[in-house]
Write an enzyme that holds these catalytic residues in place. Sequence first.
Site, short mmCIF file in Angstrom:
data_model
loop_
_atom_site.label_atom_id
_atom_site.label_comp_id
_atom_site.label_asym_id
_atom_site.label_seq_id
_atom_site.Cartn_x
_atom_site.Cartn_y
_atom_site.Cartn_z
N GLU A 1 8.28 11.68 4.13
CA GLU A 1 7.82 10.45 4.78
C GLU A 1 6.98 10.73 6.01
OE1 GLU A 1 9.57 9.55 1.72
OE2 GLU A 1 10.97 10.51 3.08
N ASN B 1 8.54 12.78 -3.56
CA ASN B 1 7.44 11.83 -3.66
C ASN B 1 6.16 12.36 -3.02
OD1 ASN B 1 9.35 11.11 -1.27
ND2 ASN B 1 7.33 10.40 -0.62
N ASP C 1 8.00 5.54 -5.05
CA ASP C 1 8.85 6.48 -4.33
C ASP C 1 10.04 6.93 -5.19
OD1 ASP C 1 9.71 8.06 -2.10
OD2 ASP C 1 11.27 6.58 -1.71
#
Length: 592
Positions: free
Chosen positions: A207, A277, A319
């Site tokens: 992230e 991801n 995701d």
Amino acid sequence: MSRSSRLYILVAFAFSAVAAACSSGSAPASSTAPASSTAAPAASADKDWAMPNKNNAGTRYSELGQITADNVKDLKVAWTFSTGVLRGHEGEPIVIGSTMYLQTPFPNIVYALDLSKEGAPIKWKYVPKQDPAVIPIACCDTVARGVAYSNGKIFMNQLDTNTVALDAETGKELWKVKQGDYKQGQTITSAPMVIKDKVISGISGGEFGVRGFVTANDVNTGAQVWRMYSTGPEAEVGFPGSVETWKGDEWKRGGGTTWGWYSYDPELDLFYYGTGNPGSWNPDQRPGDNKYSMTIFARNPDTGKAAWAYQKTPHDAWDYDGINENVLADLNIGGTTRKVLVNFDRNGFAYVLDRKTGELLKADPFVFTNWAKSIDLKTGKPVEDPEKRTSATKNTKDICPSAMGGKNQQPVSFSPRTGLFYVPSNNLCMDYEGVEVKYQAGQPYVGAIVVSKAGPGGHRGEFLAWDPVAGKKVWGIKEPLSAWGGALATAGDVVFYGTMEGWLKAVNAKTGDVLFKFKTPSGIIGNPMTYVGPDGKQYVAILSGIGGWSGIGVAADMSLEDESAGLGAIGAFKDLAQFSNQGGVLTVFSLP
């Protein structure tokens, strides 16, 4: 200020709020026909629990059989231990001989407990020195998934990216190696794995636009032997075909982090893991398949070179982080016994691959799934429902499963006695809107507003038994909250799992009947394990301590007003505080 800029600030704020609230095993298992005898198996020599998922194959299956479907109802608490940390307790202890080793969430304290003495007092305690500034960098809580053991050494990863070797007898630090830089968004939450003379570690931070990698360090010196990336040139990935699937230099911040579990086949000399991801979550910003995010890799542990790579979710738009464990088993597929790898992915499909070649043999949905209709076995690619693909041009509604996955990192177990996998699963769907986001090192690089919610039926989880050959559920136990803790199968035909409310449950491996349950002090997101103590008795141990992605609202004491906060977790678990409080306790059970 543009709409997309306002949305990015909202997402970045929500992400920061999550974090700112924080201050060598046996060979692969073989599938056999279910045992016909109901008698308890004889006690075996399988006394220790030497690595996080029990063995190289990652089966989380123990041959211990003192505790059976007939007597498990008589389990009692033998002793307890407070870890002194009130955050998400994922992972599990390990046991070597008469010593138990366990790791806490940040600050990642490692304890050695003396099982030969009453109450298992502390033998030694290792407290790492870490900069608290790493805390806001941790996505989805400051969890750690345990330690590894080899040749008199304990290996652990710190949240600040240091890998450390400790003397197993004394706790003395033998070496420490920095794997990354938390100021660039890199952290480590995964447990290491020892393969021969190397300790394998991954990296977290998808992230934050981190470029994923795995690293092999010499177990004796800590010297780096090799490092292989998930994205980039062939020389750095150890496999061709990545760069051309990204636009420009997007692969440099391409995600594909490696924060999950590892397994190893000593006969093929290959180890297996999944990548996460791609960055960012907004698919419009990264056209192409985005290899090798969302990929199962098979690598040579001596060189790091990949034998094969299978991408489960090309150009991920949901995701569906692909890091879940890869369990090794021998299964009868189409009338032929195959050496396979079984993976229950966050995208809702259970995959069966030939673990030597990477050939896709089966792929079946194990939870309610509507983003894709099926997986094409010839191409290996999902047959998508275009109505459920996300973008920055709309808010796509009711996608199942949610980004939190049909199953997250909580590991399954496999019993060769029943031939079944035991799967702690989520029943969650989501609304997902992509958002334009600019990359800045060390800052959130999310690029989406997500709200998770309960799936069909209203229950948020189910613990199920899965037949990997038939590709179907055999039985299931619906749970009000997600089944976010791992599974344990035993030769006593008993399967254990924990719930977010804090119940440790024992069920009949063949029928799913609940035979025993005990309410631990906090929600369970950890994994049960079992061992034989110095007194010759079989014990079962579980860590409780609510947290992780699913429990971040309680663990970080977050506001419940914004359902997209906690990367969408608040929407799904706004009521969690009614069921569980913060905690950090090890509870150990045995028969009277």
